[in-house]
Scaffold this active site. Structure first.
Site, short mmCIF file in Angstrom:
data_model
loop_
_atom_site.label_atom_id
_atom_site.label_comp_id
_atom_site.label_asym_id
_atom_site.label_seq_id
_atom_site.Cartn_x
_atom_site.Cartn_y
_atom_site.Cartn_z
N SER A 90 36.85 36.81 42.63
CA SER A 90 35.64 36.17 42.12
C SER A 90 34.43 36.58 42.97
O SER A 90 34.10 37.76 43.05
CB SER A 90 35.85 34.66 42.07
OG SER A 90 34.83 34.03 41.34
N ASP A 105 37.82 33.84 30.63
CA ASP A 105 37.00 33.80 31.84
C ASP A 105 35.59 34.25 31.49
O ASP A 105 35.41 35.32 30.88
CB ASP A 105 37.61 34.75 32.89
CG ASP A 105 36.86 34.75 34.21
OD1 ASP A 105 35.84 34.04 34.35
OD2 ASP A 105 37.31 35.46 35.13
N HIS A 152 40.14 32.12 34.68
CA HIS A 152 39.63 32.47 36.00
C HIS A 152 40.39 31.69 37.07
O HIS A 152 40.70 30.52 36.92
CB HIS A 152 38.14 32.12 36.08
CG HIS A 152 37.48 32.65 37.30
ND1 HIS A 152 37.04 33.95 37.40
CD2 HIS A 152 37.19 32.07 38.49
CE1 HIS A 152 36.49 34.13 38.59
NE2 HIS A 152 36.57 33.01 39.28
#
Length: 321
Positions: free
Chosen positions: A155, A252, A282
């Site tokens: 991320s 996501d 995610h």
């Protein structure tokens, strides 16, 4: 494909929690740290130790070093945790680092970079660049091989890994063997990618949460929203960067910008492997050991690392798994 039922059960179990963007930063941090208790036990590693290294401001910077089994020197993964440049810690990502250490047979150095809003952009990328250089210079102390280094993260940590690779290319090294970009942030939250609309809410990470993250990381963004040290998709050139694994999740908001970054790298002549994990959302690497497809994704990431460290970086166009 439909949302993975094991992921669906985890999402349902968390429906009672307040949205991140409605919380104060301390409350949001506490909520994310509480997830540690429900994660699966990670793989075994030989040793874990913490080190304090000189930071860019003169204050110490903490790293946590994981040692695999076998005789060293081992290859080295310098890892940057995710959660929007604002949340999470060495502890939240301890399981991911242990799984990568054991699965890839590499030393992992996890970096406790400074978080926003206390330390907005560019504090985090400065810390990550310094830590990577320190690890390369002190590889022997870590039981690692300075000629076999990969940067990686999930991320926001994927963003920091991509930015670190760009900066090392610009500033003369040290050379990297690869970059492990796990559902990375590569663009500004309001860039208009379709996945932001398709997955705006209901799958964990939301569009509103990403706006909250960016608001803390870059409270007065101005022209910085296109600065390559914040949004690596906007780098003038991606040529000469190390091989990459880019993974994304079907459900996501960040899916499309991650895959766009993979395509940008490939167009620049970089060896790229890209996987879209269908049915997942995610943050799925947290659930290796609890969710079957997440376990498979962790195995793929560790396998890619092994191949890269052996000098055989694999390449494939965006595969749907």
């Amino acid at each position: 494909m439909p949302l993975d039922p094991q992921i669906g059960a985890l999402l349902e179990a968390g429906r009672h929690l307040p949205p991140t963007e409605t919380l104060s930063v301390p409350a949001a941090r506490a909520q994310y740290e509480a997830r540690i208790a429900v994660m699966a036990p990670p793989a075994r590693v030989v040793r874990v130790e913490e080190r304090s290294i000189p930071g860019p401001t003169g204050l110490p910077l903490r790293i946590r070093v994981y040692m695999p089994e076998g005789q060293g020197p081992h290859p080295l993964l310098v890892f940057f945790h995710g959660s929007g440049f604002v949340l999470c810690s060495l502890d939240t990502h301890d399981g991911i680092c242990r799984n990568l250490c054991a699965g890839a047979g590499c030393v992992v150095a996890s970096v406790d970079y400074r978080l926003a809003p206390e330390h907005p952009f560019p504090a985090a990328p400065e810390d990550c660049l310094l830590a990577t250089r320190w690890c390369a210079e002190h590889a022997a102390e870590l039981g690692a091989d300075p000629a076999r280094i990969v940067v990686g993260g999930d991320s926001a940590g994927g963003n920091l890994a991509a930015v670190t690779a760009l900066r090392l290319r610009e500033d003369g090294g040290p050379a990297l063997l690869g970059q492990l970009l796990l559902y990375p942030v590569t663009d500004w939250h309001a860039a208009g990618w379709p996945s932001y609309a398709e997955n705006a809410e209901g799958y964990g990470l939301t569009r509103a949460t990403m706006a909250w993250f960016w608001g803390h990381y870059m409270p007065d963004p101005g022209p910085a929203v296109s600065h390559p040290h914040a949004v690596p998709l906007h780098a003038a050139s991606h040529a000469g960067l190390p091989p990459a694994l880019v993974t994304t999740a079907e459900y996501d908001p960040l899916r499309d910008e991650g895959e766009a970054y993979a395509e940008r790298l490939r167009a620049a002549g970089v060896t790229v492997a890209c996987t879209r994990w269908l049915g997942l959302n995610h943050g799925f690497y947290f659930w290796a050991g609890r969710v079957d497809r997440c376990t498979a994704a962790m195995e793929e990431a560790a396998g890619w690392l092994r191949e890269v460290f052996a000098g055989r970086p694999p390449a494939w166009a965006t595969a749907h798994r």
